[in-house]
Design a protein around this motif. Structure first.
Motif, mmCIF file in Angstrom:
data_model
loop_
_atom_site.group_PDB
_atom_site.id
_atom_site.type_symbol
_atom_site.label_atom_id
_atom_site.label_comp_id
_atom_site.label_asym_id
_atom_site.label_seq_id
_atom_site.Cartn_x
_atom_site.Cartn_y
_atom_site.Cartn_z
ATOM 1 N N PRO A 70 0.826 -1.211 0.000
ATOM 2 C CA PRO A 70 0.000 0.000 0.000
ATOM 3 C C PRO A 70 0.861 1.262 0.000
ATOM 4 O O PRO A 70 2.005 1.251 0.448
ATOM 5 C CB PRO A 70 -0.790 -0.114 1.303
ATOM 6 N N THR A 72 -0.471 4.852 1.098
ATOM 7 C CA THR A 72 -1.537 5.767 1.488
ATOM 8 C C THR A 72 -1.028 7.192 1.724
ATOM 9 O O THR A 72 -1.820 8.099 1.915
ATOM 10 C CB THR A 72 -2.217 5.279 2.783
ATOM 11 N N GLY A 77 -1.095 4.820 7.885
ATOM 12 C CA GLY A 77 -2.060 4.365 6.887
ATOM 13 C C GLY A 77 -1.590 3.115 6.168
ATOM 14 O O GLY A 77 -2.372 2.176 5.942
ATOM 15 N N ASP A 78 -0.302 3.082 5.817
ATOM 16 C CA ASP A 78 0.250 1.906 5.124
ATOM 17 C C ASP A 78 0.233 0.674 6.025
ATOM 18 O O ASP A 78 -0.133 -0.422 5.597
ATOM 19 C CB ASP A 78 1.685 2.171 4.659
ATOM 20 N N ALA A 81 -3.253 -0.538 6.427
ATOM 21 C CA ALA A 81 -3.688 -1.189 5.188
ATOM 22 C C ALA A 81 -3.115 -2.606 5.089
ATOM 23 O O ALA A 81 -3.827 -3.542 4.699
ATOM 24 C CB ALA A 81 -3.271 -0.355 3.978
#
Length: 187
Positions: A70, A72, A77-78, A81
């Motif tokens: 990912p 992001t 966020g990564d 994810a």
């Protein structure tokens, strides 16, 4: 025309993957895979020494098909994810296959060793890509702590899926503080 080499190997792996999806690891037999691939068991045994090795190779092909790193725009966020994707994977029919492999590993030291080598080498790559992008270098063991905690949720709680709030806790309370050295989410 007789298939050989890569073509035959791919046909065998495809047949093994189909068997895993239909019957799980418990139903995987060398005989059924050979029959489905249109070959004989000797062709399988020349490439994989046993059912465990074939099962792990077939599962690895199935699992790798959906693997995406990912991006992001943030480390948090990564990481979320990646963890959410792993949770979805383990909650899917493919997750049932890996749980079957893990369950069988208790009685099969060769299978346990194969699964251990796959888990310790393959999984860290995705996590380290995400961490390096954020300027963080850690060992593979540290890089995969979050996935280890998620796996623990499945094993110890027997949950069919792990609630998203637990994933957020793993990321914010354990993983990000560990890899960033900060107690603030997102480091």
């Amino acid at each position: 025309m007789r298939r050989r080499g890569q073509e035959l190997e791919q046909a065998i792996l495809k047949a093994a993957q189909e068997e895993l999806l239909e019957s799980g690891y418990a139903g995987l037999t060398m005989e059924r895979v050979a029959q489905r691939a249109g070959t004989n068991k000797n062709a399988l045994y020349r490439r994989w020494p046993n059912r465990a090795a074939l099962g792990v190779a077939a599962y690895a092909g199935l699992a790798a098909a959906g693997t995406v790193v990912p991006d992001t725009g943030s480390l948090r966020g990564d990481v979320l994810a990646l963890l959410r994707a792993a949770n979805a994977h383990w909650s899917s029919p493919l997750g049932e296959i890996v749980r079957g492999l893990l369950s069988a590993a208790g009685d099969d030291p060769e299978l346990l060793a194969l699964l251990h080598s796959r888990a310790t080498s393959g999984g860290a790559d995705l996590w380290q890509v995400v961490l390096r992008r954020a300027g963080i270098e850690v060992s593979p063991r540290v890089a995969t702590v979050a996935i280890g905690l998620l796996r623990n949720e499945f094993v110890t709680r027997g949950a069919p899926t792990v609630p998203d709030e637990v994933l957020v806790e793993i990321v914010d309370e354990v993983y990000l503080p560990l890899v960033t050295g900060s107690s603030q989410p997102g480091g």
